[in-house]
Design an enzyme around this catalytic site. Structure first.
Site, PDB file in Angstrom:
ATOM      1  N   CYS A 124      -7.278  16.503   9.153  1.00  0.00           N
ATOM      2  CA  CYS A 124      -6.038  15.735   9.010  1.00  0.00           C
ATOM      3  C   CYS A 124      -6.186  14.465   8.178  1.00  0.00           C
ATOM      4  O   CYS A 124      -5.184  13.871   7.782  1.00  0.00           O
ATOM      5  CB  CYS A 124      -5.489  15.359  10.388  1.00  0.00           C
ATOM      6  SG  CYS A 124      -5.200  16.780  11.452  1.00  0.00           S
ATOM      7  N   HIS A 378       3.791  16.876   9.159  1.00  0.00           N
ATOM      8  CA  HIS A 378       2.355  16.642   8.978  1.00  0.00           C
ATOM      9  C   HIS A 378       1.737  17.764   8.141  1.00  0.00           C
ATOM     10  O   HIS A 378       1.116  18.678   8.668  1.00  0.00           O
ATOM     11  CB  HIS A 378       1.704  16.564  10.367  1.00  0.00           C
ATOM     12  CG  HIS A 378       0.224  16.375  10.369  1.00  0.00           C
ATOM     13  ND1 HIS A 378      -0.490  15.852   9.302  1.00  0.00           N
ATOM     14  CD2 HIS A 378      -0.704  16.643  11.343  1.00  0.00           C
ATOM     15  CE1 HIS A 378      -1.767  15.800   9.617  1.00  0.00           C
ATOM     16  NE2 HIS A 378      -1.918  16.279  10.851  1.00  0.00           N
ATOM     17  N   CYS A 409      -5.896  10.666  13.737  1.00  0.00           N
ATOM     18  CA  CYS A 409      -6.903  11.444  14.448  1.00  0.00           C
ATOM     19  C   CYS A 409      -7.247  12.659  13.595  1.00  0.00           C
ATOM     20  O   CYS A 409      -6.502  13.028  12.687  1.00  0.00           O
ATOM     21  CB  CYS A 409      -6.412  11.859  15.828  1.00  0.00           C
ATOM     22  SG  CYS A 409      -4.904  12.852  15.838  1.00  0.00           S
ATOM     23  N   GLY A 411      -8.958  16.700  13.679  1.00  0.00           N
ATOM     24  CA  GLY A 411      -9.401  17.855  14.427  1.00  0.00           C
ATOM     25  C   GLY A 411     -10.919  17.954  14.464  1.00  0.00           C
ATOM     26  O   GLY A 411     -11.593  17.594  13.502  1.00  0.00           O
TER      27      GLY A 411
END
Length: 425
Positions: A124, A378, A409, A411
């Protein structure tokens, strides 16, 4: 006092945080010094962010979205692409780490073959990591100018294939947690840190309301590149259209409507489709360079990269990443939460965003003033670059010297953050 600060800065060791703080800050809020070696942002633009599978970019390939922003950024500042030392593109879902997509977008943009291009996948944060990579090359002296980009088509590529993995991963708890569904990690954060469904839905509603207000008042128009593309309707009819507005924003969202949604990942859970980020398509590009080179070319300075940090956290609680990455970046910059005017924190899930904001004591009015991923969407590889674009345009609109933070954050259990300074008009 101002003169004492300067003298103190001369006496402090060059690498000390006190020295950095005195160089960058003063009681009167003026910049004490500028370094020719500063990594500065010249310009940044993004496409609209559109709903995966159902939105305006559902039939648009990622190389076309990427090309649109690459060309627009260079055209806007009147810079020839042959001045670029490198291009780096963040992406997540494309085969081969998106290397082919990036190079094709390069040529679709009319860039010369002499300019190199690379890709990066830090999940991300890939779009932000692309900026870190280009910034690192500038700091090392390898290049003077570079283009950092992010792109994702979640319409044309699925998140379902993790690739080839060792069967031994089940023997290691942390390795096994890396393939845990992201929604389950959201539930873990909510349960472990007591983030209620009520708080999550209230945060989601606020994101939708802020994004709707920003869109209706034209806030996003300066940062969005209109993209001419085609779309295939349900009856198979192909038509052309120009995409210039985010299409995931739900202006009619209500708290009662959010409250009615069922949990998406656990029967008794609190994470729903309404308080999670949307799967999306989009691209963004940011032009950065060494201050001395930028000024020599007569280019503007939209922002200064003051610090960057990437940290690791437990994979099953991956959403807490910003709670640790932001302090690391602020410490590096010699700043505190109170010094920051705007925080762009990716809203992967309301649970983790709420936790990070509360844990760090960030005033809610400073967080995502124009909405975040719950409303905007996103597109994985694009998000980091999109956040930088949105942040710096927002700081410029405010019209005074200010600091901003981009964070998300990641993954598999990480967090990333960057601190930017808008130098003022």
């Amino acid at each position: 006092m101002h003169r004492l600060k300067i003298i103190s800065g001369h006496l402090s060791p060059p690498g000390s945080s006190e020295h950095r703080r005195d160089l960058w800050r003063s009681d009167c809020g003026a910049i004490v010094t500028k370094s020719p070696q500063d990594v500065v942002v010249v310009h940044g633009l993004r496409t609209a962010v559109c709903k995966a599978k159902r939105g305006a970019f559902k039939d648009t390939t990622p190389d076309e979205m990427l090309s649109a922003v690459m060309k627009a950024v260079m055209t806007d500042v009147g810079l020839s692409a042959d001045k670029l030392g490198d291009v780096c593109v963040g992406n997540v879902l494309q085969p081969g780490a998106g290397a082919l997509v990036a190079r094709i977008a390069h040529f679709l943009s009319g860039f010369p073959e002499t300019v190199p291009v690379s890709t990066v996948n830090r999940q991300c944060s890939s779009g932000l990591q692309a900026l870190f990579n280009i910034a690192g090359a500038i700091r090392s002296g390898s290049i003077d100018l570079g283009l950092a980009c992010g792109v994702e088509s979640m319409s044309l590529r699925s998140m379902g294939d993790p690739g080839d993995l060792s069967p031994r991963l089940t023997d290691f708890d942390k390795a096994r947690d890396c393939i845990m569904p992201m929604g389950v990690t959201s539930e873990n954060v909510a349960e472990k840190f007591g983030v209620s469904r009520e708080k999550q839905d209230a945060f989601a509603l606020s994101s939708q309301q802020k994004a709707a207000q920003a869109q209706s008042s034209g806030v996003f128009e300066q940062e969005i590149v209109p993209v001419s593309t085609r779309i295939i309707d349900e009856d198979g009819t192909e038509r052309e259209l120009t995409v210039a507005k985010d299409d995931g924003i739900r202006a009619g969202t209500t708290l009662s409507g959010l409250n009615k949604l069922r949990a998406a990942f656990k029967p008794d859970g609190s994470t729903t489709a309404g308080n999670s980020s949307q799967l999306s398509d989009g691209a963004a590009a940011v032009l950065i360079g060494r201050r001395s080179a930028v000024e020599a070319l007569g280019l503007p300075v939209l922002g200064v990269l003051r610090a960057s940090a990437v940290v690791g956290v437990p994979p099953d609680l991956m959403g807490i990443g910003p709670a640790y990455a932001i302090p690391a970046a602020l410490k590096q910059a010699g700043l505190t939460v109170a010094d920051i005017d705007v925080f762009e924190i990716n809203e992967a899930f309301a649970s983790q965003a709420v936790y990070c904001v509360e844990h760090l004591g960030i005033p809610v009015e400073k967080v995502n003033p124009n909405g975040g991923a719950i409303a905007l969407g996103h597109p994985l590889g694009c998000t980091g670059a999109r956040q930088v674009v949105t942040l710096l345009h927002e700081l410029r609109r405010r019209g005074k010297r200010a600091y901003g933070v981009v964070s998300m954050c990641i993954g598999t259990g990480m967090g990333a953050a960057a601190v930017f300074e808008y130098p003022g008009p």
